[in-house]
Design a protein around this motif. Structure first.
Motif, short mmCIF file in Angstrom:
data_model
loop_
_atom_site.label_atom_id
_atom_site.label_comp_id
_atom_site.label_asym_id
_atom_site.label_seq_id
_atom_site.Cartn_x
_atom_site.Cartn_y
_atom_site.Cartn_z
N LEU A 1 0.90 -1.10 -0.06
CA LEU A 1 0.08 -0.09 0.10
C LEU A 1 1.07 1.15 -0.09
CD1 LEU A 1 -3.02 0.09 0.12
CD2 LEU A 1 -2.82 1.32 2.18
N ASP A 2 1.86 1.10 0.84
CA ASP A 2 2.94 2.21 0.76
C ASP A 2 3.32 2.70 -0.73
OD1 ASP A 2 4.46 4.10 2.69
OD2 ASP A 2 6.06 3.50 1.32
N GLY B 1 -6.23 3.92 1.35
CA GLY B 1 -6.34 2.77 2.63
C GLY B 1 -7.01 1.48 2.18
N LEU B 2 -6.82 0.53 2.88
CA LEU B 2 -7.16 -1.11 2.35
C LEU B 2 -7.82 -1.45 4.01
CD1 LEU B 2 -4.88 -3.97 0.92
CD2 LEU B 2 -7.09 -4.15 2.39
N LEU C 1 -5.15 -0.32 -6.40
CA LEU C 1 -5.54 -1.32 -5.15
C LEU C 1 -6.12 -2.64 -5.63
CD1 LEU C 1 -6.15 -1.44 -2.07
CD2 LEU C 1 -8.22 -0.48 -2.43
N ALA C 2 -6.72 -2.82 -6.86
CA ALA C 2 -7.29 -3.95 -7.27
C ALA C 2 -5.90 -4.84 -7.42
CB ALA C 2 -7.92 -3.69 -8.55
N GLU C 3 -4.87 -4.26 -8.20
CA GLU C 3 -3.60 -5.09 -8.34
C GLU C 3 -3.21 -5.78 -6.92
OE1 GLU C 3 -0.99 -2.85 -10.67
OE2 GLU C 3 -2.08 -2.38 -12.10
N VAL D 1 -2.09 5.12 4.38
CA VAL D 1 -0.77 5.79 4.45
C VAL D 1 -1.20 7.17 3.87
CG1 VAL D 1 1.52 5.82 3.31
CG2 VAL D 1 0.35 3.48 3.72
N GLU D 2 -0.96 8.07 4.46
CA GLU D 2 -1.33 9.64 4.34
C GLU D 2 -0.41 10.66 4.22
OE1 GLU D 2 -4.14 11.28 6.95
OE2 GLU D 2 -4.92 12.75 5.06
#
Ligand code: GLY
Ligand code: MN
Ligand code: MN
Length: 445
Positions: free
Chosen positions: A276-277, A384-385, A304-306, A420-421
């Motif tokens: 995600l980072d 996010g996730l 995100l799908a990947e 992660v923001e």
């Protein structure tokens, strides 16, 4: 103001900032056929049937001009005239009086002090040809308009373009937030509770809780899946899975908004955080002038799908995962928002200064920013996730649910989620991340 930037440097930044905002007010007032504006800072509020005060937050268009949040005060901005600050300094043996104005900004103003609220209006030199702005601007005061939506929309639209002074304030707010983030990460080895982590953050960043730019989100384990988690458990969990901290800093009224998520070193969930980072950094790099933020939000879902497919959470192609809306269950909020005097800064959906808005796409109703990025914007990039039981249950019941590995989901439920923001300044040629250098200077990757 910040110590390691010279007073001269702040003075010149503020002078340019004030000149830019004088022009913005002049343009907005001209467009609305008005001679100028008075902005009220707002009043301290009290609890019902009590003499205890709520924390005071000043009107953002007051903080544009005045770094200190004087309650019960006002600035008068009339093109061609020196701006006037009338501030309130009551003799009150219960409370500390507001400080005398000092600092590089004061040269720009004629400054008058009043002792009681009623005298304020008298000091403003007549307001019948002016617009009143702020919660304390009342119809009975005789303004030509009060919180006129057309005037506010002009100001809100231009507010997205940060002056160099505003960027410097937000860099400082980032440094303040980074100090707190670094301290909480260092404390993790001692298995603290959420309550203790919050205290560590406030102490290290030198902020009292009531003055934070927003309430810290200090979430351990499954609480990381509650988007605006507001509690602080005093007991550390029996087993540590994840720590999500969404916490920022305030400098002269300008905010930073920073989120990091950590798992135990060696825990396989850390791989998901790393993915995600990496995806977040890719999106930051794409936050360039000319980028449509709605498209960037879409791009976040494609990436995100990947991630979901690569980590075996979705058992279909990335394209199918995206097309069937599976990513929207794992990322139900928007990619980010404008940042500045408010954490969710005003004007994120304005198409122009005239007030027309571009709504978010129906499948992304919570997207706060629908504008095309331009140099000077400061935006957050916060994919996010999350593993949110109620949303996952709906997905499981749907046809698309067959494309999800539910054993894998069950494994990650106790981890809550990841965000992660970073705060990103859009420049003429690309973008500059305000968060990562601040975290790095505190020893965080
Ligand atoms: N801290 C609230 C947000 O990230 O939008
Ligand atoms: Mn944010
Ligand atoms: Mn945040």
């Amino acid at each position: 103001m910040r110590q390691d930037r010279s007073a001269d440097s702040w003075a010149s930044l503020y002078a340019d900032h004030a000149a830019a905002w004088e022009q913005r007010f002049a343009d907005a007032c001209a467009a609305c056929g008005i001679d100028g504006a008075v902005v009220f800072s707002g009043s301290v509020k009290y609890r019902h049937r009590d003499d205890l005060q709520y924390p005071f937050f000043a009107e953002p268009y007051f903080r544009v001009w005045v770094p200190y949040a004087y309650p019960g005060s006002a600035v008068r901005i009339v093109p061609g005239e020196k701006p006037l600050l009338v501030y309130q300094r009551d003799e009150d043996f219960w409370h500390m009086p507001a400080p005398e104005p000092e600092g590089v900004w004061t040269d720009r103003f004629e400054i008058r002090c009043v002792s009681i609220g009623k005298a304020l209006l008298r000091e403003l030199n007549g307001v019948s040809h002016l617009a009143g702005i702020g919660e304390d601007a009342g119809e009975e005061m005789g303004f030509a308009s009060v919180n006129d939506p057309a005037l506010l929309s002009h100001l809100d639209y231009t507010r997205a373009f940060k002056t160099p002074y505003e960027v410097a304030c937000m860099e400082e707010a980032s440094r303040i937030g980074a100090l707190g983030h670094a301290a909480t990460q260092r404390a993790l080895a001692e298995a603290p509770s959420e309550f203790e982590l919050n205290e560590i953050y406030c102490r290290a960043s030198g902020q009292r809780e009531s003055a934070l730019p927003y309430q810290n989100i200090v979430a351990l384990n499954e609480h990381a899946g509650i988007l605006h988690y507001q509690n602080l458990d005093r007991q550390p969990p029996a087993q540590f899975c994840t720590f999500l901290l969404d916490a920022g800093g305030d400098f002269n009224g300008y905010a930073s908004d920073i989120t990091r998520t950590r798992a135990s070193p060696g825990d396989p969930f850390a791989d998901l955080i790393d993915s995600l980072d990496a995806m977040q950094q890719q999106l930051c790099a794409e936050a360039c002038p000319g980028t449509d933020y709605v498209s960037l939000n879409d791009r976040a879902h494609q990436l995100l799908a990947e991630v979901l497919v690569a980590h075996g959470i979705a058992r279909c192609s990335a394209d199918e995962c995206y097309q069937r809306g599976i990513t929207r269950v794992f990322l139900p909020h928007g990619l980010g928002h404008l940042l500045g005097l408010q954490v969710h800064d005003a004007g994120g959906r304005l198409e122009g200064p005239g007030g027309a808005e571009r709504p978010p796409p129906s499948e992304h109703p919570f997207l706060r920013l629908t504008r095309t990025l331009e140099p000077g914007f400061v935006v957050t990039i916060e994919p996010g996730l999350y593993f949110i039981p109620a949303l996952l249950e709906d997905l499981r019941q749907s046809a698309a649910g067959r494309s999800v590995d539910w054993d894998r989901v069950a494994r990650w439920l106790p981890y809550g989620g990841i965000r992660v923001e970073d705060d990103v300044l859009v420049t003429e040629t690309g973008s500059r991340n305000l968060t990562r250098p601040a975290l790095k200077s505190c020893g965080l990757a």
